[in-house]
Design an enzyme around this catalytic site. Structure first.
Site, short mmCIF file in Angstrom:
data_model
loop_
_atom_site.label_atom_id
_atom_site.label_comp_id
_atom_site.label_asym_id
_atom_site.label_seq_id
_atom_site.Cartn_x
_atom_site.Cartn_y
_atom_site.Cartn_z
CG LEU A 190 -22.67 -1.34 -2.72
CD1 LEU A 190 -22.12 -2.46 -1.82
CD2 LEU A 190 -24.07 -1.73 -3.24
CB THR A 191 -22.03 5.81 -1.32
OG1 THR A 191 -21.48 6.19 -2.60
CG2 THR A 191 -20.91 5.27 -0.45
CE1 TYR A 222 -3.28 -2.74 0.08
CE2 TYR A 222 -3.81 -2.19 2.34
CZ TYR A 222 -4.05 -2.94 1.21
OH TYR A 222 -5.05 -3.89 1.22
P1 NAP Z 1 -14.90 0.25 0.37
O1 NAP Z 1 -15.75 0.45 1.57
O2 NAP Z 1 -15.44 -0.63 -0.69
O3 NAP Z 1 -14.52 1.64 -0.31
C1 NAP Z 1 -14.03 2.68 0.48
C2 NAP Z 1 -14.05 3.97 -0.37
O4 NAP Z 1 -15.40 4.35 -0.65
C3 NAP Z 1 -13.45 5.14 0.39
O5 NAP Z 1 -12.04 5.17 0.25
C4 NAP Z 1 -14.15 6.32 -0.25
O6 NAP Z 1 -13.51 6.54 -1.50
C5 NAP Z 1 -15.56 5.76 -0.48
N1 NAP Z 1 -16.42 5.94 0.70
C6 NAP Z 1 -16.29 5.32 1.91
N2 NAP Z 1 -17.27 5.71 2.74
C7 NAP Z 1 -18.04 6.56 2.08
C8 NAP Z 1 -19.19 7.28 2.42
N3 NAP Z 1 -19.74 7.17 3.64
N4 NAP Z 1 -19.76 8.09 1.49
C9 NAP Z 1 -19.21 8.21 0.26
N5 NAP Z 1 -18.09 7.55 -0.12
C10 NAP Z 1 -17.51 6.73 0.78
O7 NAP Z 1 -13.53 -0.35 0.94
P2 NAP Z 1 -12.05 -0.42 0.29
O8 NAP Z 1 -11.38 0.88 0.50
O9 NAP Z 1 -12.10 -1.00 -1.07
O10 NAP Z 1 -11.41 -1.50 1.22
C11 NAP Z 1 -11.28 -1.25 2.62
C12 NAP Z 1 -9.96 -1.82 3.12
O11 NAP Z 1 -9.92 -3.22 2.84
C13 NAP Z 1 -8.69 -1.26 2.45
O12 NAP Z 1 -8.25 -0.05 2.98
C14 NAP Z 1 -7.72 -2.39 2.73
O13 NAP Z 1 -7.26 -2.29 4.06
C15 NAP Z 1 -8.61 -3.63 2.56
N6 NAP Z 1 -8.54 -4.20 1.18
C16 NAP Z 1 -7.90 -5.38 1.01
C17 NAP Z 1 -7.79 -5.96 -0.24
C18 NAP Z 1 -7.08 -7.27 -0.40
O14 NAP Z 1 -6.75 -7.66 -1.53
N7 NAP Z 1 -6.82 -7.98 0.68
C19 NAP Z 1 -8.37 -5.34 -1.35
C20 NAP Z 1 -9.06 -4.13 -1.15
C21 NAP Z 1 -9.14 -3.59 0.12
P3 NAP Z 1 -13.64 7.93 -2.31
O15 NAP Z 1 -13.69 9.04 -1.33
O16 NAP Z 1 -12.43 7.93 -3.17
O17 NAP Z 1 -14.90 7.82 -3.10
#
Ligand code: NAP
Length: 346
Positions: A241-242, A53
């Site tokens: 999904l937001t 990351y």
């Molecule tokens: P997510 O919940 O699918 O997306 C989070 C993103 O959605 C935020 O960065 C923000 O991006 C937007 N967001 C979040 N809350 C919001 C709200 N209340 N209203 C509007 N927009 C909102 O989760 P993800 O970031 O993909 O994954 C979460 C964590 O899982 C990562 O940080 C990482 O630690 C882990 N992860 C692991 C893998 C793996 O391969 N193991 C892969 C992916 C993630 P914007 O502001 O840019 O829109």
């Protein structure tokens, strides 16, 4: 905050885990620290990161996320209050800048990766050390079907597990986990642990959200029977999904607008299903983000829901999803949409 047991261990992790992969790319060090302060004040004790990351992975930024966590741990001095999870990068996936592409899970590779993470994190142990994705040819990162593929070498799970076990013995790692794994992979690690008297994996970190519930098909049973709980990632399907990307909207500064490579949740069927989930949430006076998060957190096979945010407003909204109890009619509505449109974005 509710806490759940991590696998068979005596560790209790918060049901929300703080994801970190935007730190060092969309978020600065000061913003990362503010997120950590807020999350911990809300009772979150579980943080997930990776040597790779921030995302998208680039040679110029690699390691920044762990570095920011390290400076926070050093400044706050609360290492033992935190359950810290990180990951060793696997092979392929277009990543050549980490160990010059030497990412097969052998002992020297895993050891070198962990030493780098410990240095950046300014700690001498991680609580959970995860293999970021399998180092064999299989279907993950959105690949639904499985086609047997030619492999240079057969899977070497015993060798990898032995290497991880040494790090546990040395006290550098408390527990081990998998990510982006299949039922075959998890069961093979468990069988090898049994055969060789080595540590069992305690968790599996896979994608799980309303647009991708494929975990339920084979892995939910493994989680339940083997005490290998799901650490659910991308619970908002990258923010889709937001509802903020509906009707072709591309809000400035948001992930899918910024990075054209992120297409996993942009499929036509996914957008149709998203519109339905957003409509359902609004009909019941819920925020679509909170409904989506509450659904993930409330699944019985989930140990912790890894939330991600790029602003404090998002983080506060996501943490407050803990106060949302989904009524039977909402759950029935979710199942009705899922039945018509199952896993549109695997
Ligand atoms: P997510 O919940 O699918 O997306 C989070 C993103 O959605 C935020 O960065 C923000 O991006 C937007 N967001 C979040 N809350 C919001 C709200 N209340 N209203 C509007 N927009 C909102 O989760 P993800 O970031 O993909 O994954 C979460 C964590 O899982 C990562 O940080 C990482 O630690 C882990 N992860 C692991 C893998 C793996 O391969 N193991 C892969 C992916 C993630 P914007 O502001 O840019 O829109």
């Amino acid at each position: 905050m509710e806490y759940r047991r991590l696998g068979h261990t005596d560790i209790k992790v918060s049901v929300l885990c703080l994801g970190t992969m935007t730190w060092g790319e969309q978020n600065s060090e000061a913003e990362a620290h503010a997120q950590l302060d807020y999350a911990v004040a809300q009772g979150i004790n579980f943080i997930d990161t990776a040597e790779m990351y921030p995302v998208p992975p680039r040679p110029e930024t690699q390691g920044r996320t762990e570095t920011y966590i390290g400076t926070w741990l050093r400044a706050r001095g609360r290492r033992d209050d935190i359950i810290l999870a990180t990951k060793v990068t696997g092979p392929g996936n277009g990543i050549k800048h980490i160990r010059d592409g030497r990412t097969r899970f052998t002992e020297p590779v895993i050891r070198e990766a962990l030493e780098g993470s410990l240095r950046r994190l300014q700690t001498d142990y991680v609580d959970l050390y995860q293999l970021h994705w399998p180092d064999r040819r299989t279907n993950f990162f959105g690949q639904l079907g499985y086609t047997p593929m030619e492999e240079k070498e057969p899977p070497h799970i015993e060798e990898t597990l032995t290497a991880l076990a040494r790090l546990v013995e040395e006290g550098k790692v408390r527990y081990i986990g998998l990510s982006n794994e299949s039922p075959w992979g998890v069961m093979s690690f468990l069988a090898a642990a049994e055969r060789l008297g080595l540590p069992r994996v305690v968790s599996i970190q896979n994608p799980y959200n309303l647009l991708n519930r494929s975990f339920e098909i084979g892995l939910a049973e493994v989680s339940h029977r083997e005490q290998v709980g799901l650490l659910a990632y991308s619970p908002l399907a990258f923010g889709m999904l937001t509802g903020k990307y509906l009707d072709g909207a591309r809000p400035a500064g948001s992930r899918i607008t910024l990075y054209s490579r992120f297409t996993r949740y942009l499929k036509e069927e996914g957008q149709r299903a998203t519109a339905e989930y957003v409509r359902l949430a609004r009909e019941h006076g819920l925020s679509p983000a909170q409904m989506a998060l509450a659904f993930v957190t409330s699944r019985p096979f989930v140990t912790s829901n890894i939330i991600g945010a790029t602003s404090m407003e998002q983080l506060a909204e996501n943490v407050a999803s803990l106060d949302v109890a989904l009524l039977d009619e909402v759950l029935a509505g979710i199942e009705a949409i899922h039945t018509c449109q199952p896993n549109p974005c695997p």
